[in-house]
Design a protein around this motif. Structure first.
Motif, PDB file in Angstrom:
ATOM      1  N   ARG D 227      46.373  31.982  37.434  1.00 23.08           N
ATOM      2  CA  ARG D 227      47.315  31.519  38.463  1.00 23.08           C
ATOM      3  C   ARG D 227      47.856  30.130  38.118  1.00 23.08           C
ATOM      4  N   ARG D 274      42.732  37.865  43.951  1.00 25.00           N
ATOM      5  CA  ARG D 274      41.834  36.834  44.443  1.00 25.00           C
ATOM      6  C   ARG D 274      41.203  37.259  45.760  1.00 25.00           C
TER       7      ARG D 274
ATOM      8  N   ASP E 275      37.521  24.621  42.782  1.00 25.00           N
ATOM      9  CA  ASP E 275      37.274  26.061  42.886  1.00 25.00           C
ATOM     10  C   ASP E 275      35.989  26.439  42.153  1.00 25.00           C
TER      11      ASP E 275
END
Ligand SMILES: [Mg+2]
Ligand SMILES: [Mg+2]
Ligand SMILES: [Mg+2]
Ligand SMILES: [Mg+2]
Ligand SMILES: [Mg+2]
Ligand SMILES: [Mg+2]
Ligand SMILES: [Mg+2]
Ligand SMILES: [Mg+2]
Ligand SMILES: [Mg+2]
Ligand SMILES: [Mg+2]
Ligand SMILES: [Mg+2]
Ligand SMILES: [Mg+2]
Ligand SMILES: [Mg+2]
Ligand SMILES: [Mg+2]
Ligand SMILES: [Mg+2]
Ligand SMILES: [Mg+2]
Ligand SMILES: [Mg+2]
Ligand SMILES: [Mg+2]
Ligand SMILES: [Mg+2]
Ligand SMILES: [Mg+2]
Ligand SMILES: [Mg+2]
Ligand SMILES: [Mg+2]
Ligand SMILES: [Mg+2]
Ligand SMILES: [Mg+2]
Ligand SMILES: [Mg+2]
Ligand SMILES: [Mg+2]
Ligand SMILES: [Mg+2]
Ligand SMILES: [Mg+2]
Ligand SMILES: [Mg+2]
Ligand SMILES: [Mg+2]
Ligand SMILES: [Mg+2]
Lengths: 356, 356, 356, 356, 356
Positions: D227, D274, E275
């Motif tokens: 991404r 995701r 993340d």
């Protein structure tokens, strides 16, 4: 006309602009004080009749009127008449559940802010006071819910005859007031930081108790409330900077930008503390799990050591006629060997699994 | 032509603008009432034939027509003919699954809002009523799903001959109506606050039961719905403020801005309650874990105390011929010492681990 | 030239604008039908040769050509030649993995949408059909992946000689088609609502099984997909409303705004269901924890009652010579008293802890 | 001057615009190849000296120069001199940690993109190659990190004498190159889809192992990286569409819009995956809990069945002199009845609780 | 006038623009050094009296003054007088809790940035230094909190007589300084990457300890802080690129865009690490659960194997007179068979359930 209602919903059905105080009454008495100044002149008095301000209205000196305590609605109404203020503005002043905001009228500005005060001696108890400002050409009227010392340093600076304040207008005074309010937030941040640090240490050192969880959650909620009261100030100050009202001089813009800067720093710090508390909650949750794991290990070790041994002693407690081992004279000592070897073997096994 | 369909999907395949009531029928009867007023004049009547409004249409006084109950589609259709309203607007009035919105037409405004009412005596049960407004030059038509008393205080104010309302036009009446609807949200917030406080107390005091979890989840979902119905009102009022329609006078702008202010406060409070409920859910989850931890400790303490003792008594229950201890006369009393020392030792160990 | 590729990646390396069908073939046959109408005229025929549309091309009546089934690439190519359509548009029509979008060309509009259909009899199985529209001055060409009855009600309305549709142009027909597609979403929402309600009831009544978890997750994923296909429609309709193409008449704008309204309602409902499913997942997770807690309690109660008793009987099973109690004749009955008192005491303890 | 540094931080302190290769060296050798074409002409050669491109520089035909391997810094520097390229651009070409971006200069365009390649035979191993493009009036220079076959289909199309490409300029060639790169993403999506499907099946069928968790997390992280590399392409292409550079012809805009469309589709798919992986993680977590629940039940059933029985047999193993039951001849068979009835009763109880 | 306060809140009540150092004192001494250069000239000296800069003020050469250590407030105040700087700017320079920002004044620019330094030898300990820049026509004044070597490479480049820097103005010098600061972030990213990799390996290899959890949380918090200090730099550089100040030459714009590019890359990397840490936390949590599952299995296996056996041996330990099996001479060996068969059966059962 001095009625006071606790919640906005209680006002249901009243005509808009009805002047009634809405919110908790923090001060039953109303104190009015005036500071009137220019470069060469300073006057500081308490007044008991609101009509006393009439003499200051048309003079060229800057007049700062402070109203502390909102329960006396007639005062607000009379100010509205004297200064020709829209009744919706007066209504907002009297309702202490207002969102911080900035409104621009033809001949005055209206500012509502929340002042956040934290008790020095207690566990991060935040109290919220609404402060409204009416900024006119030579007049600033400040409405506060209660009496406190927030603006004492500012008043002291005005008293100093060489103060920059004395030579400047109501826009600079407005800036100085906003700056005093925003500075309180830094005190709050210091206190918050201390509280979070203590909480963190307790979380690392002691057991994860239900009380600890409630403290974290209470703090998290307090932060949500703080953010809700502080973050509209960003909008408010941006609107002031965009405004082209004649009441805000060009040279004062820099000062309002500085207050905005401080506000942004406060908001970002508050956001960080939200992240930190989320992290503490995750540590709490994991601590509970780790704790349970530890308990389970103790249980399992006891059970797995003694269950087989108990089975073995049970065997030789049986009453069968034909059990040759019973008569063998070394049987009992050999069994003691087994009683020692089995736990040792299991100990090695658990050691390898890192349970002990 | 008085058909009523329950869901939007039931209308599938009908031509656009087909006038059919869509949504639950909250009122089978339709009541029509008119308030016609100017500064020196007031008339309040119920009408049974919609054509009775024709006489008010072209007069200069302000006329407020209220239609309560939407099942009678012919009335809506006839109003559309009399006032020359677009059939898509009529269709929206009859479909009570509308999003709150503001639409501007050449000679009228169209406003759809949700009015949220909460039962006083029950556990935060919210009912939703759609209210549509057609605002014309001297005429306001309000469509409601059911009969209730929300606007009684407003009507009382109109009756007062010195009321500000009597001298102003349909824009101010529109503001007064919107204000009445938004004020209901503060009642709802008070009720929500009370419900959440009770829930919180129960969570702290009692066991974390499945019922408690469902109450939290139900409330969370109710808040999602409330937010969904209230938050478009922000957009709606901003659009009204931006609008330059001749139907909204300049002096009324301040009033609509005030309603927007109230709406923002409501939305922010609702957001806070969402955060609070997320916190309650986290407390619930942690309570369940803490509970299990406590159960585990009891189990482990019992097991670890009695398992070794049971092993020891098992040893001396064995029937080996050669077990010298059995004949030693102090053996049994000494063993009782062991039975007391082992639990005491474990107790000290668990004390140190803070399990007891 | 009737090749069909399953995935976009299979087209790798082909020149841009290569006309090859990409996506699952939902219909191997291609059906072509024409409805040609004006206020006084109506013609409805199936055609087998695409060149048959030439005679409608230059007439003033509105022609609606429907192509069902995209496997026959030559038809699409021939339409491109007849109507002078850019080959990138033709390529998009043939690739059924398109994002919903609106494109404006000099003399035509290009619209791609997803039509979401849900099976009536089954467990919320959604099928997705791509519908492309070419809107020209007097011609609307619709490309569908398969044959179904979605547009039958619309066709029926056209047939009615007094229909509004008959007097209006291709922009209104386009609106009517979009409205038909968006209306399908309300059917889907009804079905989704029913599915979620059933799921919720199962979660409250029965055990938290792995199947239930998978159903929740499957639904959550379906909602993500639905949202992905529906939410670009908002953008699409906003772009149409902003467009100043001569192909969209001013009076039709209101209608497109109405479709946008419906789309917004659908999107908001979908968002709500996502929140609801997150809530169901939280209930599921808590149910599993509650379940375990309950199992643990049973285990702990059994263990804590019988472990001490077993220890006691073990004591008097020992074979020591010197155990005076063994000979005391009341010993056994007294012990039975102990066997009753200990469990009773523990029961009171657990009762107090609310375990039983 | 052929130094190569591994990380950007290694370049610390060097003057800006220093030409040093930064990043992993994927190819030690540098291959240079030229395709020069116009509608009636085609030439394809490998060159060994970069000055060989001088003869193509001023011709009207389109020249596509490909540099594969960036370790030889002198080539990039010489191209900069020949084509008059800013040294910051050259620096960006040599630093393969670039963000995808588009920069417009007076007489050339600069484009940096990431090409994502997935190994066909392995478990979703994605490799990232940076591709930089310099687009001049009749010249396109492409810099690649390594030698591969991505552009072979495009080169084949150029070779076809009737190809559309042959008649168009460098803008169309640029489009064709970007399209080839974006098409690789669809291959990646297919592979990702397959990987996720396999993972899902394993999660449903087998035990929740630590390996499975790591695979989910690894994939989640890979998606974050994908991404990060793909999503700036949206910005890049939007900037190209907004650009009014003379180097991009009007008719080519449609083509770039098409590439943007594909990119949006890819980004949305990645977002979906995701969400899907978050769902898989939730399933994993629940599986572990379910598993533990099942283990606990087995433990509890065994314990609760055998603990009371063991207590009972313990009673009659006691050695009291006065135990009348011991002499009753039916005692033993009756006890066997008890041994059968107690487990049966518990079985019924557990059955009712749905534990077995 | 060399007072220093630790926190912003300590300054409460002081007049705005009061020059007092706020923040930790990182350096008690203040070092001042000057580099003055033009294409043909270079001078580098340390100065002890701030008035020494007067001679450089009006010359055409570029002067770069570096002040290291902020405790000496008089120096800052004197610079303000010499260069005519607003006292709010001076105040910002002395308060090291500033947000990174860019402010444009009539004849100078003001830039505040954070420089993030990471210790090479330790566990990702980041230190933050505030660097303020005053950019005038021929003068750049840099204020640093402490003495370090960050700008040594830049100074070395200036010394090189053929350096590009020597021929360009203060805008290019400003760029070179910003570039040096941003480059430090890449060193930080390298260190962060290494730290995360080590953490990850420990998580996969060893036990999930409380220490590991705290390390993850500490890193997560560090990343929140880093992001907070770096991400305003994006805004800062965008504002510089939008600025049309005469102090920033057109040709320097490209260079500032390059620094912005680097900043975006750094911010995106930081986001990725957030993340990744969330993923590590999920792995940690799952590891604890898996661990507990494993412990539970061992416990259950031990319990379920030995509990029934212990019951059986208990049976034959009973003292009933009438127990025929006791006298059967094969009873004991047969029972041993049972002791072997039961565990084997359970082993097969657990094998099937994949517990062993
Ligand atoms: Mg808020
Ligand atoms: Mg922040
Ligand atoms: Mg944050
Ligand atoms: Mg932060
Ligand atoms: Mg965060
Ligand atoms: Mg966080
Ligand atoms: Mg919504
Ligand atoms: Mg909020
Ligand atoms: Mg909030
Ligand atoms: Mg929130
Ligand atoms: Mg929140
Ligand atoms: Mg929260
Ligand atoms: Mg999407
Ligand atoms: Mg929504
Ligand atoms: Mg939502
Ligand atoms: Mg919602
Ligand atoms: Mg939500
Ligand atoms: Mg939610
Ligand atoms: Mg959670
Ligand atoms: Mg990224
Ligand atoms: Mg998406
Ligand atoms: Mg998504
Ligand atoms: Mg999606
Ligand atoms: Mg999502
Ligand atoms: Mg999701
Ligand atoms: Mg920040
Ligand atoms: Mg990012
Ligand atoms: Mg990322
Ligand atoms: Mg992310
Ligand atoms: Mg993530
Ligand atoms: Mg998560």
């Amino acid at each position: 006309m001095t009625d006071s209602l606790k919640t906005p919903s209680a006002k249901l059905g009243l005509p808009p602009g009805s002047l009634i105080h809405v919110g908790d009454v923090l001060e039953t008495e109303t104190r009015m004080s005036v500071i009137d100044y220019s470069s060469g002149h300073l006057e500081k008095t308490n007044i008991s009749n609101i009509d006393d301000i009439l003499k200051y209205r048309d003079s060229d000196s800057v007049t700062w009127l402070t109203i502390e305590g909102l329960a006396n609605v007639e005062i607000v109404q009379r100010i509205g008449e004297i200064m020709d203020i829209h009744h919706l503005v007066l209504e907002d002043i009297l309702n202490t559940n207002q969102r911080p905001k900035f409104e621009e009228y033809d001949d005055h500005l209206f500012i509502v802010l929340k002042c956040l005060l934290v008790d020095e001696d207690e566990d991060f108890d935040v109290s919220y006071e609404q402060i409204s400002l009416l900024v006119l050409k030579n007049f600033v009227i400040m409405f506060k819910e209660k009496q406190d010392d927030i603006f004492q340093p500012l008043q002291k600076r005005i008293k100093a005859s060489k103060s920059k304040l004395r030579t400047l207008g109501t826009d600079y005074l407005t800036y100085a007031i906003l700056d005093s309010i925003v500075d309180q937030n830094f005190v709050l941040l210091d206190s918050l930081d201390e509280t979070v640090t203590i909480l963190e240490d307790r979380l690392l050192d002691s057991e994860p108790t239900k009380e600890l969880l409630h403290t974290i959650q209470k703090l998290k909620r307090e932060i949500v409330a703080i953010r809700r009261y502080i973050s509209p100030a960003r909008e408010l100050l941006s609107a002031m900077l965009r405004s082209d009202s004649a009441l805000i001089g060009d040279s004062t813009h820099l000062y309002f930008r500085d207050v905005l800067d401080h506000t942004l720093r406060v908001i970002e710090s508050i956001e960080s503390y939200r992240d930190i508390l989320t992290g503490l909650l995750e540590i709490y949750t994991s601590s509970v799990s780790n704790k349970m794991n530890e308990v389970m290990k103790v249980l399992t070790i006891f059970t797995s050591i003694f269950t087989p041994l108990t089975f073995i002693v049970g065997i030789y407690g049986m009453n069968f006629v034909n059990m040759p081992e019973l008569k063998w004279s070394w049987a009992y000592p050999v069994l003691w060997g087994v009683f020692i070897i089995i736990p040792l073997g299991l100990f090695v096994y658990f050691k390898k699994k890192k349970w002990v």
